[in-house]
Design a protein around this motif. Structure first.
Motif, PDB file in Angstrom:
ATOM      1  N   HIS A  13       0.776  -1.078   0.252  1.00 44.09           N
ATOM      2  CA  HIS A  13      -0.103   0.153   0.068  1.00 44.09           C
ATOM      3  C   HIS A  13       0.815   1.308  -0.047  1.00 44.09           C
ATOM      4  O   HIS A  13       0.609   2.248  -0.758  1.00 44.09           O
ATOM      5  CB  HIS A  13      -0.909  -0.014   1.093  1.00 44.09           C
ATOM      6  CG  HIS A  13      -1.705   1.184   1.400  1.00 44.09           C
ATOM      7  ND1 HIS A  13      -2.896   1.493   0.550  1.00 44.09           N
ATOM      8  CD2 HIS A  13      -1.733   2.325   2.138  1.00 44.09           C
ATOM      9  CE1 HIS A  13      -3.534   2.598   0.917  1.00 44.09           C
ATOM     10  NE2 HIS A  13      -2.877   3.209   1.632  1.00 44.09           N
ATOM     11  N   GLN A  16       2.645   1.474  -3.607  1.00 40.65           N
ATOM     12  CA  GLN A  16       1.553   2.025  -4.369  1.00 40.65           C
ATOM     13  C   GLN A  16       1.659   3.338  -4.487  1.00 40.65           C
ATOM     14  O   GLN A  16       1.208   4.270  -5.275  1.00 40.65           O
ATOM     15  CB  GLN A  16       0.305   1.378  -4.358  1.00 40.65           C
ATOM     16  CG  GLN A  16      -0.673   1.709  -5.437  1.00 40.65           C
ATOM     17  CD  GLN A  16      -1.951   0.865  -5.506  1.00 40.65           C
ATOM     18  OE1 GLN A  16      -2.110   0.008  -4.524  1.00 40.65           O
ATOM     19  NE2 GLN A  16      -2.887   0.984  -6.169  1.00 40.65           N
ATOM     20  N   SER A  17       1.082   4.021  -3.101  1.00 42.58           N
ATOM     21  CA  SER A  17       0.898   5.336  -2.719  1.00 42.58           C
ATOM     22  C   SER A  17       1.868   6.226  -3.043  1.00 42.58           C
ATOM     23  O   SER A  17       2.140   7.143  -3.524  1.00 42.58           O
ATOM     24  CB  SER A  17       0.446   5.707  -1.402  1.00 42.58           C
ATOM     25  OG  SER A  17      -0.820   4.639  -0.942  1.00 42.58           O
ATOM     26  N   GLN A  20       2.511   7.884  -6.265  1.00 37.18           N
ATOM     27  CA  GLN A  20       1.987   8.927  -6.645  1.00 37.18           C
ATOM     28  C   GLN A  20       2.204  10.310  -5.556  1.00 37.18           C
ATOM     29  O   GLN A  20       1.596  11.228  -5.611  1.00 37.18           O
ATOM     30  CB  GLN A  20       0.217   8.870  -6.302  1.00 37.18           C
ATOM     31  CG  GLN A  20      -0.442   7.915  -7.141  1.00 37.18           C
ATOM     32  CD  GLN A  20      -1.831   7.225  -6.587  1.00 37.18           C
ATOM     33  OE1 GLN A  20      -2.141   8.062  -5.637  1.00 37.18           O
ATOM     34  NE2 GLN A  20      -2.407   6.460  -7.217  1.00 37.18           N
ATOM     35  N   GLN A  21       3.265  10.158  -4.957  1.00 41.48           N
ATOM     36  CA  GLN A  21       3.809  10.940  -4.212  1.00 41.48           C
ATOM     37  C   GLN A  21       4.200  12.557  -4.795  1.00 41.48           C
ATOM     38  O   GLN A  21       4.080  13.546  -4.004  1.00 41.48           O
ATOM     39  CB  GLN A  21       4.961  10.485  -3.507  1.00 41.48           C
ATOM     40  CG  GLN A  21       6.402  10.741  -4.383  1.00 41.48           C
ATOM     41  CD  GLN A  21       7.686  10.155  -3.580  1.00 41.48           C
ATOM     42  OE1 GLN A  21       7.414   9.353  -2.674  1.00 41.48           O
ATOM     43  NE2 GLN A  21       8.582  10.659  -3.969  1.00 41.48           N
ATOM     44  N   ASN A  47     -10.920   9.728  -2.018  1.00 46.19           N
ATOM     45  CA  ASN A  47      -9.800   9.681  -2.800  1.00 46.19           C
ATOM     46  C   ASN A  47      -8.634  10.440  -1.791  1.00 46.19           C
ATOM     47  O   ASN A  47      -7.429  10.307  -2.197  1.00 46.19           O
ATOM     48  CB  ASN A  47      -9.641  10.246  -4.065  1.00 46.19           C
ATOM     49  CG  ASN A  47     -10.311   9.149  -5.137  1.00 46.19           C
ATOM     50  OD1 ASN A  47     -11.470   8.695  -4.937  1.00 46.19           O
ATOM     51  ND2 ASN A  47      -9.443   9.130  -6.124  1.00 46.19           N
ATOM     52  N   GLN A 118       1.704   9.418   4.020  1.00 47.53           N
ATOM     53  CA  GLN A 118       1.267   8.098   3.559  1.00 47.53           C
ATOM     54  C   GLN A 118       1.149   7.147   4.730  1.00 47.53           C
ATOM     55  O   GLN A 118       0.156   6.550   4.629  1.00 47.53           O
ATOM     56  CB  GLN A 118       2.034   7.306   2.425  1.00 47.53           C
ATOM     57  CG  GLN A 118       2.091   7.982   1.107  1.00 47.53           C
ATOM     58  CD  GLN A 118       0.594   8.032   0.631  1.00 47.53           C
ATOM     59  OE1 GLN A 118      -0.205   7.422   0.892  1.00 47.53           O
ATOM     60  NE2 GLN A 118       0.570   8.775  -0.449  1.00 47.53           N
ATOM     61  N   GLN A 122      -2.524   5.559   5.837  1.00 53.36           N
ATOM     62  CA  GLN A 122      -2.383   3.902   6.166  1.00 53.36           C
ATOM     63  C   GLN A 122      -3.091   3.749   7.337  1.00 53.36           C
ATOM     64  O   GLN A 122      -3.602   2.730   7.730  1.00 53.36           O
ATOM     65  CB  GLN A 122      -0.934   3.392   6.325  1.00 53.36           C
ATOM     66  CG  GLN A 122      -0.845   2.028   6.743  1.00 53.36           C
ATOM     67  CD  GLN A 122       0.745   1.646   6.884  1.00 53.36           C
ATOM     68  OE1 GLN A 122       1.603   2.603   6.447  1.00 53.36           O
ATOM     69  NE2 GLN A 122       0.974   0.457   7.126  1.00 53.36           N
ATOM     70  N   GLU A 127      -8.427   3.804   2.637  1.00 52.26           N
ATOM     71  CA  GLU A 127      -8.915   3.701   1.245  1.00 52.26           C
ATOM     72  C   GLU A 127      -8.641   4.991   0.545  1.00 52.26           C
ATOM     73  O   GLU A 127      -8.454   4.889  -0.888  1.00 52.26           O
ATOM     74  CB  GLU A 127     -10.621   3.957   1.347  1.00 52.26           C
ATOM     75  CG  GLU A 127     -11.187   2.658   2.049  1.00 52.26           C
ATOM     76  CD  GLU A 127     -12.637   2.750   1.994  1.00 52.26           C
ATOM     77  OE1 GLU A 127     -13.266   3.927   1.737  1.00 52.26           O
ATOM     78  OE2 GLU A 127     -13.347   1.940   2.609  1.00 52.26           O
ATOM     79  N   ASP A 129      -5.986   7.439  -1.526  1.00 51.85           N
ATOM     80  CA  ASP A 129      -4.867   7.182  -2.351  1.00 51.85           C
ATOM     81  C   ASP A 129      -3.904   8.302  -2.704  1.00 51.85           C
ATOM     82  O   ASP A 129      -2.982   8.220  -3.368  1.00 51.85           O
ATOM     83  CB  ASP A 129      -5.175   6.355  -3.758  1.00 51.85           C
ATOM     84  CG  ASP A 129      -6.138   6.926  -4.499  1.00 51.85           C
ATOM     85  OD1 ASP A 129      -6.281   8.369  -4.572  1.00 51.85           O
ATOM     86  OD2 ASP A 129      -6.623   6.383  -5.432  1.00 51.85           O
ATOM     87  N   CYS A 130      -4.348   9.478  -2.120  1.00 51.86           N
ATOM     88  CA  CYS A 130      -3.685  10.816  -2.310  1.00 51.86           C
ATOM     89  C   CYS A 130      -3.612  11.526  -1.138  1.00 51.86           C
ATOM     90  O   CYS A 130      -4.707  11.741  -0.569  1.00 51.86           O
ATOM     91  CB  CYS A 130      -4.435  11.671  -3.619  1.00 51.86           C
ATOM     92  SG  CYS A 130      -3.549  13.193  -3.908  1.00 51.86           S
ATOM     93  N   TRP A 131      -2.209  11.913  -0.891  1.00 50.67           N
ATOM     94  CA  TRP A 131      -2.139  12.885   0.543  1.00 50.67           C
ATOM     95  C   TRP A 131      -2.331  14.415  -0.013  1.00 50.67           C
ATOM     96  O   TRP A 131      -1.974  14.648  -1.159  1.00 50.67           O
ATOM     97  CB  TRP A 131      -1.142  12.417   1.223  1.00 50.67           C
ATOM     98  CG  TRP A 131       0.547  12.575   0.361  1.00 50.67           C
ATOM     99  CD1 TRP A 131       0.996  11.566  -0.416  1.00 50.67           C
ATOM    100  CD2 TRP A 131       1.139  13.831   0.710  1.00 50.67           C
ATOM    101  NE1 TRP A 131       1.861  12.352  -0.612  1.00 50.67           N
ATOM    102  CE2 TRP A 131       2.372  13.500  -0.192  1.00 50.67           C
ATOM    103  CE3 TRP A 131       0.878  15.053   1.130  1.00 50.67           C
ATOM    104  CZ2 TRP A 131       3.161  14.485  -0.347  1.00 50.67           C
ATOM    105  CZ3 TRP A 131       2.078  15.962   0.893  1.00 50.67           C
ATOM    106  CH2 TRP A 131       3.338  15.655   0.104  1.00 50.67           C
TER     107      TRP A 131
END
Length: 365
Positions: A13, A16-17, A20-21, A47, A118, A122, A127, A129-131
């Protein structure tokens, strides 16, 4: 086996996240302009996950930003980041964060920062996927943000300067012992931050990473404005964004010490107080704000009819200018100079009250 599977899931996880950092979102605007409201609305979207304010990213950049690999400095990094009182309010498990940082090789500064956010996701919202990051101070650190996250999305929220000043004034009076904002209820300080905001708009208004919305539009037509934000971020609008107050109540998204001045975040969005400033500002406060800022206010679409300088407005400006200088110097800890300015401030305030009283008596006579 279950323990291994959980660890493997967490690792996947995070990895994967982290892919997109380079596309996080940063919310900024003047203090009391609606940044918290927008943060909660976006966090209510499936999201996105945006923690409360912390400036660890920009505060630690000077110390760790040039390092190509922080793996040998993780303990120091953790010590520094947990020294930030606001960061501690995130309640991130320190060992979980250490584990995630250690897994990144190499660990440069942008990866370390992204891993912190992230880990928050977590732990509190698996759920998303973008911080994202929300802080009024981001207005002064856009170059730093884009240095480490060149593909970041920047969201600026603008509010009527007079409403911002009125809100600052109200908070300072009601929460005198706990309120410490990025600005003070002072016509000069508020004008200075407003001018910085205008400069940012002028510089980035044609940048595709940059999105502007107005607080007044957001609270009047929230669905339409949030759809525009979602389009900018490349996601579909979710009705859950309009239920931000419910998620705030369930997840306690606002730190306890801020609940006083963020009490309305537990209520549905409302436009009731858009023009409350008209009944909360004195004539001199309103006049000075409009004299100093009428051109930029008109340019941004706010109705403004500037008045001429008069004696009482000039006194208000001089008194607030002295207070502003004192405030800036107090942040620099120049105590000896501060003492002299404080004396001058008291004299100016006394003079202002005296002359205002005399002018009122003369007008009555």
């Amino acid at each position: 086996m279950i323990k291994f599977t959980n660890k493997l899931y967490r690792y996947r996880h995070i990895m994967q996240s982290l892919s997109q950092q380079n596309q996080p979102l940063f919310i900024f605007g003047m203090e009391r302009s609606g940044t918290t409201l927008l943060r909660l609305m976006l966090t209510a979207h499936p999201n996105f996950c945006i923690p409360p304010e912390s400036l660890f990213f920009v505060n630690l950049e000077r110390k760790y930003g040039s390092s190509q690999d922080l793996n040998n400095q993780i303990d120091n990094f953790l010590t520094d980041i947990y020294a930030d009182r606001r960061f501690r309010e995130w309640n991130i498990d320190r060992e979980k964060l250490r584990e995630n940082l250690t897994a990144q090789k190499p660990l440069n500064y942008s990866t370390a920062v992204a891993t912190v956010y992230q880990t928050y996701i977590q732990q509190f919202d698996g759920e998303a996927d973008c911080w994202g990051d929300k802080n009024p101070w981001n207005i002064y650190h856009i170059e730093t943000i884009l240095k480490y996250f060149p593909n970041a999305r920047l969201i600026l929220i603008i509010r009527d300067l007079r409403a911002i000043y009125a809100s600052l004034k109200r908070n300072e009076k009601k929460f005198a012992k706990t309120w410490k904002g990025a600005c003070i209820a002072n016509v000069v300080a508020t004008t200075q931050q407003w001018q910085n905001l205008v400069e940012v708009i002028q510089h980035y208004q044609n940048d595709q990473r940059f999105h502007i919305l107005f607080y007044e539009d957001l609270v009047t037509n929230p669905e339409e404005e949030l759809q525009g934000v979602c389009n900018c971020l490349g996601v579909s609008f979710s009705q859950s964004m309009l239920q931000f107050n419910k998620k705030n109540a369930q997840k306690k998204l606002v730190p306890t010490r801020e609940l006083g001045w963020h009490a309305k975040t537990f209520q549905p969005v409302s436009s009731d107080r858009i023009e409350a400033w008209k009944h909360e500002l004195s004539d001199s406060e309103l006049a000075v704000l409009e004299i100093l800022n009428y051109k930029t206010m008109l340019h941004l679409g706010y109705d403004c009819i500037p008045k001429r300088w008069q004696f009482h407005t000039l006194l208000k400006f001089c008194a607030d200018y002295s207070q502003y200088i004192y405030w800036r110097l107090s942040k620099a800890n120049l105590q000896r100079v501060i003492g002299k300015i404080r004396e001058g401030l008291v004299i100016l305030k006394t003079l202002q009250l005296s002359l205002t009283r005399n002018l009122s008596q003369n007008s009555i006579q």
